[in-house]
Every structure is written in C-alpha cells, then in structure tokens.
Design a protein around this motif. Structure first.
Motif, PDB file in Angstrom:
ATOM      1  N   SER A   1       0.827  -0.980   0.089  1.00 27.80           N
ATOM      2  CA  SER A   1       0.007  -0.059  -0.048  1.00 27.80           C
ATOM      3  C   SER A   1       0.962   1.239   0.089  1.00 27.80           C
TER       4      SER A   1
ATOM      5  N   VAL B   1      -0.989   9.461   4.579  1.00 28.17           N
ATOM      6  CA  VAL B   1      -2.328   8.571   4.552  1.00 28.17           C
ATOM      7  C   VAL B   1      -2.566   7.303   5.678  1.00 28.17           C
ATOM      8  N   ASP B   2      -1.444   6.723   6.007  1.00 29.08           N
ATOM      9  CA  ASP B   2      -1.289   5.869   6.882  1.00 29.08           C
ATOM     10  C   ASP B   2      -1.381   6.362   8.452  1.00 29.08           C
TER      11      ASP B   2
ATOM     12  N   LEU C   1      -5.057   6.982   9.197  1.00 25.69           N
ATOM     13  CA  LEU C   1      -5.696   6.029   9.284  1.00 25.69           C
ATOM     14  C   LEU C   1      -5.495   5.490  10.581  1.00 25.69           C
TER      15      LEU C   1
ATOM     16  N   TRP D   1      -8.353   4.976  14.033  1.00 29.35           N
ATOM     17  CA  TRP D   1      -8.295   3.816  14.532  1.00 29.35           C
ATOM     18  C   TRP D   1      -8.171   3.918  16.096  1.00 29.35           C
TER      19      TRP D   1
ATOM     20  N   TRP E   1     -14.992   7.704  12.765  1.00 31.49           N
ATOM     21  CA  TRP E   1     -15.538   6.871  11.556  1.00 31.49           C
ATOM     22  C   TRP E   1     -15.274   7.704  10.164  1.00 31.49           C
TER      23      TRP E   1
ATOM     24  N   TRP F   1     -13.104   9.995   9.266  1.00 32.16           N
ATOM     25  CA  TRP F   1     -11.590  10.186   8.820  1.00 32.16           C
ATOM     26  C   TRP F   1     -11.172   8.803   8.520  1.00 32.16           C
ATOM     27  N   PHE F   2     -11.661   7.979   9.575  1.00 36.99           N
ATOM     28  CA  PHE F   2     -11.167   6.494   9.179  1.00 36.99           C
ATOM     29  C   PHE F   2     -11.409   5.839   7.636  1.00 36.99           C
TER      30      PHE F   2
ATOM     31  N   ALA G   1      -9.361   7.948   5.041  1.00 40.95           N
ATOM     32  CA  ALA G   1      -8.030   7.493   4.698  1.00 40.95           C
ATOM     33  C   ALA G   1      -8.044   6.125   3.998  1.00 40.95           C
ATOM     34  N   LEU G   2      -9.028   5.343   4.735  1.00 38.29           N
ATOM     35  CA  LEU G   2      -9.221   3.848   4.020  1.00 38.29           C
ATOM     36  C   LEU G   2      -9.384   3.983   2.380  1.00 38.29           C
TER      37      LEU G   2
ATOM     38  N   SER H   1      -6.159   5.066   0.451  1.00 33.98           N
ATOM     39  CA  SER H   1      -5.293   4.050   0.450  1.00 33.98           C
ATOM     40  C   SER H   1      -5.684   2.975  -0.623  1.00 33.98           C
TER      41      SER H   1
END
Length: 224
Positions: free
Chosen positions: A21, A46-47, A50, A54, A67, A69-70, A73-74, A77
């Motif tokens: 990724s 990005v990571d 994420l 989380w 949720w 922003w998670f 970012a998901l 990716s």
C-alpha cells in the motif's frame, strides 16, 4: 533470559500489505507530479491518518468523527491500490487525480487536528443498542407450612369452668345463578353425557362454562 523470536503469520501479512500500500501511494503521488521526498510523504500521511482514526475509535469508542476520517483514509489507500493496478494511465493522469493529490495535505492536516483536539461529545457517539435485560426470576411458590398440632388441654381443677370453644364459621351461601346459565349448563351436561356416556364432573363443567369454582359448584348442585 533471552526471548526467542518466532515469526507471526499475521505480523508478516501486515508488513507485506503495508509495504504494498505504501508503494502504491508513492507511485500515485509521483504520477500526479509530486516528486522527490514529497512522493514519499503522501503514503506516510495517509497511513498516519488511518492509524489516528483507528486509535480514536479504540480509546473513545465509536464516534461519527473518527469513523468519517477512518473511511476517508481507507478510501485514499484503497483508491491508490486500485489506480496503480492498470485502471489509470499513470503517464498521463487525469486532472481530477492531480487535484485530489494536491489537496490531500490540507485535508489530512484538518483530519489529524480534529482527531487530536476535538472532544467526543454525547451527540457525536454512535448509539449502541442496550443489551437485552435478563428475564425476571419466577416467583418461588410459598411452601405450605405444616399444621401445628393443638396442645393438649390441661385437666380442669375442681369448680373451674371449661373455656368456651371458638365458634365455627358457617359456610357462605351459594351464589345466585341465573336461570339462563343453568339452562345452558344443562345443555352442556346433556351433550357431554351423550358423547361420553358419563355425567359431567364439576371441573369439566367449570372449564366449558368459564365460570369460577364456587359458581360451578352451585350450578352442578342444581343439575343433580
């Protein structure tokens, strides 16, 4: 004591997936015009977003902010993984991709700031349905106490009068039964005797008529 290092299949899989990724995000940023160290900074951004989302979900519980922003970012990716798989011409990337890559630093900074400094309010939390209440225990049947035997009366002395015995309560008079109910009960009793060949008992009569026990006894007394 030294600990033996054993390979963990889940950890190895996570390292491989993270490396792939990371490389895809780097290639996408480089194709969109971000060269040098900037192309390497995009996958880190990005990571980190994420991971921050989380961690907010794990520490403060489910919330709409974390949720949101998670998922952002998901999608970033996952979109890079799909875009570098041959669906886009990375030699001539579309203008929309260049726009998204150029605007990502500001978006990631906003998301990281909100996740780090915004308190989780009651309205922001995702409502969790309450657990079903445990059924109330069935009331225990009261145990019937054994009858206490009456004490033996002591012999009376000369000239002493015997104590008066308590008056015995007379049975309550039978309740009045309407004539129409008696006639209906007689039909029910005749029908039962025709089908079974035996006269109807009080319990069956009470169940067929749906009346209390004392009224069923009064009706049965009039049918005899």
């Amino acid at each position: 004591m030294t600990r033996s290092i054993r390979p963990d299949a889940v950890l190895i899989q996570a390292v491989i997936a993270g490396a792939l990724s990371f490389a895809h995000l780097h290639d996408l940023a480089a194709a969109a015009g971000q060269t040098g160290w900037k192309a390497w900074a995009y996958p880190i951004s990005v990571d980190l977003l994420l991971v921050a989302a989380w961690r907010r979900l794990r520490s403060d519980g489910p919330s709409r902010l974390a949720w949101c922003w998670f998922l952002i970012a998901l999608v970033a990716s996952l979109g890079a993984n799909v875009a570098t798989a041959g669906f886009l011409d990375l030699d001539q990337p579309p203008a929309l991709l260049r726009l998204g890559v150029a605007g990502w630093p500001a978006l990631a900074f906003l998301g990281g700031t909100l996740l780090a400094h915004s308190p989780t309010t009651a309205g922001d939390r995702v409502p969790v349905p309450p657990a079903p209440a445990a059924p109330a225990p069935a009331p225990e049947m009261e145990r019937e106490s054994a009858p206490v035997p009456a004490p033996h009366a002591a012999p009376l002395a000369a000239g002493e009068e015997s104590p008066a015995l308590p008056a015995v309560a007379e049975p309550a008079p039978a309740p009045p039964v309407p004539a129409a109910l008696v006639a209906h009960a007689r039909k029910v009793a005749d029908d039962h005797q025709t089908r079974t060949g035996s006269p109807i008992d009080t319990d069956t009569l009470r169940a067929r008529l749906g009346v209390p026990a004392h009224m069923a006894d009064a009706i049965a007394a009039q049918l005899t």
